[in-house]
Design a protein around this motif. Structure first.
Motif, mmCIF file in Angstrom:
data_model
loop_
_atom_site.group_PDB
_atom_site.id
_atom_site.type_symbol
_atom_site.label_atom_id
_atom_site.label_comp_id
_atom_site.label_asym_id
_atom_site.label_seq_id
_atom_site.Cartn_x
_atom_site.Cartn_y
_atom_site.Cartn_z
ATOM 1 N N VAL A 104 0.832 -1.209 0.000
ATOM 2 C CA VAL A 104 0.000 0.000 0.000
ATOM 3 C C VAL A 104 0.866 1.260 0.000
ATOM 4 N N VAL A 105 2.037 1.186 0.613
ATOM 5 C CA VAL A 105 2.953 2.331 0.529
ATOM 6 C C VAL A 105 3.306 2.602 -0.934
ATOM 7 N N GLU A 106 3.479 1.539 -1.722
ATOM 8 C CA GLU A 106 3.830 1.681 -3.131
ATOM 9 C C GLU A 106 2.603 1.951 -4.003
ATOM 10 N N PHE A 107 1.476 1.319 -3.667
ATOM 11 C CA PHE A 107 0.242 1.454 -4.454
ATOM 12 C C PHE A 107 -0.852 2.025 -3.545
ATOM 13 N N THR A 108 -0.774 3.306 -3.262
ATOM 14 C CA THR A 108 -1.595 3.931 -2.224
ATOM 15 C C THR A 108 -3.089 3.764 -2.466
ATOM 16 N N GLU A 109 -3.512 3.884 -3.703
ATOM 17 C CA GLU A 109 -4.947 3.857 -3.990
ATOM 18 C C GLU A 109 -5.565 2.478 -3.762
ATOM 19 N N LEU A 110 -4.733 1.483 -3.499
ATOM 20 C CA LEU A 110 -5.258 0.135 -3.291
ATOM 21 C C LEU A 110 -5.486 -0.174 -1.816
ATOM 22 N N GLN A 111 -5.461 0.850 -0.964
ATOM 23 C CA GLN A 111 -5.778 0.623 0.448
ATOM 24 C C GLN A 111 -7.180 0.016 0.547
ATOM 25 N N GLY A 112 -7.333 -0.946 1.417
ATOM 26 C CA GLY A 112 -8.603 -1.658 1.523
ATOM 27 C C GLY A 112 -8.640 -2.861 0.608
ATOM 28 N N THR A 113 -8.348 -2.648 -0.674
ATOM 29 C CA THR A 113 -8.317 -3.768 -1.616
ATOM 30 C C THR A 113 -7.205 -4.743 -1.246
ATOM 31 N N VAL A 114 -6.030 -4.206 -0.962
ATOM 32 C CA VAL A 114 -4.908 -5.048 -0.539
ATOM 33 C C VAL A 114 -5.236 -5.715 0.790
ATOM 34 N N GLY A 115 -5.822 -4.952 1.718
ATOM 35 C CA GLY A 115 -6.194 -5.523 3.009
ATOM 36 C C GLY A 115 -7.158 -6.686 2.872
ATOM 37 N N ALA A 116 -8.095 -6.580 1.931
ATOM 38 C CA ALA A 116 -9.056 -7.667 1.710
ATOM 39 C C ALA A 116 -8.346 -8.928 1.228
ATOM 40 N N HIS A 117 -7.383 -8.788 0.325
ATOM 41 C CA HIS A 117 -6.622 -9.947 -0.145
ATOM 42 C C HIS A 117 -5.844 -10.588 1.002
ATOM 43 N N TYR A 118 -5.190 -9.761 1.808
ATOM 44 C CA TYR A 118 -4.408 -10.302 2.912
ATOM 45 C C TYR A 118 -5.311 -10.995 3.930
ATOM 46 N N ALA A 119 -6.512 -10.432 4.140
ATOM 47 C CA ALA A 119 -7.451 -11.056 5.081
ATOM 48 C C ALA A 119 -7.853 -12.449 4.589
ATOM 49 N N SER A 120 -8.145 -12.544 3.299
ATOM 50 C CA SER A 120 -8.515 -13.847 2.739
ATOM 51 C C SER A 120 -7.366 -14.838 2.849
#
Length: 696
Positions: A408-424
């Motif tokens: 998310v530091v590198e791809f800021t606009e993907l906050q939440g989306t990245v978190g959802a993948h990591y949660a899964s």
């Protein structure tokens, strides 16, 4: 070489510039069209058609059928009164002489007219229209200067400013060059083609040859044509592999990055497809302005399309360069993703205390703790089922974890989306992952709302915490500045409350704000802060309701009683606006309420002594006794249309009461008892809306 005969009434104006950024260029394109229309109207030059074109290196104005000159006009000026214009001997005063001199007229051109206000001197001046070629130099130079750019620069020894250095100006009327200056640049009838594919000066004899000459020199000056070419070539190259994904924002930018577009089909190593597609698409779209391809089965393909501004003869080398660039980008993304997975969301949660949210509000770990507490409050007041409540709380705990991740530091606009993948990936439920992703919604006007109740609860908690915290910290937005997007967050909260939560969820914004204030640092927990936050919400509730089509009077009347319950306020507006359209019915209730309110006395209370009743008082009381429980039930059930109809039915017994009973009698006990009877009726009406704000 054939000489092209020019149309003497056609104007061609081109501003040649170093490559301009895409977004400002789009804005300037629209500005130039409006500025030109206004400027030509102001100097009274008619035309048949006006067009604006743009590329990264030029802004072009084409005016067909421009009038050769202004029309002659007669201008009438009103001067001083006759008493001031002439002395007692009838001689012109200095005031009159100054008036005539200022208009460039002789005293013989002055006449006295009788008007409603008295006698005044008038001057009539015939103005001969000027030639277009004499008016255009100032007009065109003004167009350059009036273009509004978000950022400007100065270059060389010039004191003029523009988005990028101006390198040439093309200005011709028919075949005649119009003299235009901007800084040290002087106009000519020359333009330039593509920076790399056509470097020579190009003479333009007439406007009608302009687009074709530039096309021959590898410039498609018509931005709409470039868009069509780009879309067509993308679809053609993508077809064997699937369908190209073409975000409008990226397409708009690419159209303004090239003058002679050519499409290239490129690819990356298939091993990168193990990385979530959102990360791959973001790297291609936002970082490189490439267009990803989706296969027919819905998965992401390893091919992508690049729009090049280079020489089509060198397509293979250009494609190789782009593939090298994206390989490095995706290798970084894959590395970040793999390393993040080793830590997991719970591990990233532990690192949130190192990320500052706001100086007075602490770290993102502090914010997460507040979000959890607010979600607990929402679970309670909305009576959320235990399984859904548990999902919402777990999502709240993990919602901000990915902000500490490298991806998310590198791809800021993907906050939440990245978190959802990591949660899964770490075994969280689909509902928790979805809530983590959707809790940022709505992110902008028109964005979709969180679709599930856990996501809605976390989104509300997050947004309200930001709003209350920032305002309590003394950072309420001023003017157009809103660095924490509080206005957008308020609209988001209201949209979720009014359009997304279950229909029976009557959330009180005041209670939510109070809870949010209570979990802030102690020095920020003040009554003034709570009121300031509520005051920030109220006008936006008003705006949303009016934008939904409810009249100003209806919204004002409803919000007087239901300003902190936006979903309930919307239901009341629906019922009241429909009720007002039933003219006679509305008149019945309005008249009854107004008569009662004008005589009412709050000190009389609503407790009555039935032993003091006369016949008509008893009849009115009996009607109230029957209607009161039904009205209260309708209010409780939010059955507002039935509620209003029930109240309107009291017009006849209330009129009978007024006609047959003297209310303001001398006996204080009787007077108080009868006023209390009126207060009972008023008490049934006032909880719904302030009817005094409605015009009859």
């Amino acid at each position: 070489m054939d000489i092209i005969k020019p149309y003497v009434s056609d104007l061609l104006f081109e501003i040649g510039v170093e490559e301009m950024p895409s977004a400002p260029l789009n804005a300037a394109h629209a500005q130039l069209e409006k500025l030109a229309q206004v400027a030509l109207a102001d100097i009274r030059l008619d035309y048949k058609e006006l067009q604006v074109y743009s590329t990264p290196r030029r802004l072009s104005l084409l005016v067909k059928g421009l009038a050769d000159s202004q029309e002659d006009i007669q201008v009438e000026y009103k001067g001083p009164s006759k008493q001031i214009a002439y002395d007692s001997d009838g001689e012109p005063t200095q005031a009159l002489q100054g008036f005539a001199r200022g208009k460039g007229l002789d005293l013989s051109d002055i006449e006295v007219r009788e008007t409603d206000g008295g006698q005044y001197v008038y001057a009539v001046k015939n103005e001969k229209g000027q030639a277009a070629k004499d008016l255009l130099p100032d007009l065109l130079a003004g167009l350059i200067a009036k273009l509004d750019w978000p950022k400007k620069q100065r270059w060389g020894s010039s004191d003029v400013h523009f988005i990028r250095p101006v390198r040439w100006i093309l200005a011709i009327l028919g075949s005649q060059t119009i003299n235009v200056s901007f800084g040290d640049v002087r106009s000519s009838n020359w333009t330039y083609g593509h920076r790399f594919l056509s470097t020579q000066q190009i003479p333009i004899q007439a406007m009608r040859e302009y687009k074709n000459v530039l096309r021959g020199n590898k410039v498609i000056v018509d931005h709409d044509k470039r868009r069509e070419m780009i879309l067509s070539s993308i679809d053609e190259l993508a077809a064997p592999h699937g369908k190209a994904l073409v975000p409008d924002k990226v397409l708009d930018e690419v159209v303004n990055l090239v003058e002679f577009p050519s499409a290239l089909l490129c690819s990356f190593d298939r091993e990168f497809l193990r990385v979530p597609r959102e990360i791959l698409e973001y790297a291609m779209n936002s970082h490189q302005r490439y267009f990803a391809i989706q296969t027919h089965d819905g998965s992401l393909d390893n091919h992508f399309v690049v729009i090049s501004n280079g020489d089509p003869a060198c397509a293979q080398k250009i494609a190789y360069g782009h593939e090298s660039v994206i390989r490095a980008r995706l290798a970084d993304a894959a590395f970040f993703y793999d390393e993040d997975l080793k830590i997991g969301l719970d591990g990233w949660c532990d690192r949130l205390d190192s990320l500052l949210f706001q100086q007075k509000l602490g770290s993102l770990a502090d914010k997460t703790a507040r979000i959890v507490q607010i979600v607990e409050y929402l679970n309670e007041v909305l009576d959320v089922p235990d399984d859904v409540a548990h999902t919402a709380l777990r999502a709240a705990e993990l919602a901000k974890a990915d902000l500490a991740s490298s991806t998310v530091v590198e791809f800021t606009e993907l906050q939440g989306t990245v978190g959802a993948h990591y949660a899964s990936c770490q075994g969280e439920s689909t509902e928790i992952a979805r809530a983590i992703e959707e809790h940022y919604r709505p992110r902008y006007s028109g964005d979709s709302l969180p679709a599930t109740l856990p996501a809605q609860l976390v989104s509300l908690a997050d947004k309200v915490d930001t709003i209350t915290g920032i305002i309590a910290a003394g950072k309420r937005p001023k003017g157009s500045s809103d660095p924490f997007a509080l206005r957008r967050n308020v609209i988001g909260v209201l949209r979720i409350v009014m359009d997304a939560l279950p229909a029976d969820a009557d959330l009180d914004i005041a209670g939510l704000i109070a809870r949010s204030i209570s979990v802030l640092p102690e020095d920020l927990q003040t009554d003034d802060a709570a009121q300031s936050v509520l005051d920030f919400f109220t006008p936006r509730i008003d705006t949303i309701l009016r934008d939904a089509g409810y009249s100003t009077e209806v919204v004002s009347a409803v919000l007087a009683n239901s300003a902190t319950r936006p979903a309930d306020a919307c239901k009341r507006c629906i019922a009241l606006q429909d009720f007002l359209e039933q003219g006679d019915v509305w008149e019945n209730l309005s008249t009854a309420y107004t008569r009662a309110k004008n005589l009412s006395d709050s000190e009389a209370g609503i407790s009555v002594n039935v032993t003091l009743f006369e016949q008509h008082e008893q009849a009115f009381y009996d009607v109230l006794a029957v209607i009161e429980p039904r009205v209260q039930d309708y209010l409780t059930q939010q059955a507002y249309r039935e509620y209003l109809d029930e109240l309107a039915s009291m017009r006849e017994p209330l009129d009978d009461f007024f006609d047959k009973v003297m209310i303001m009698v001398d006996d204080p006990d009787l007077r108080r008892n009868r006023l209390a009877l009126l207060n009972m009726f008023i008490a049934l009406v006032e909880p719904f809306a302030d009817f005094r704000r409605l015009s009859k």
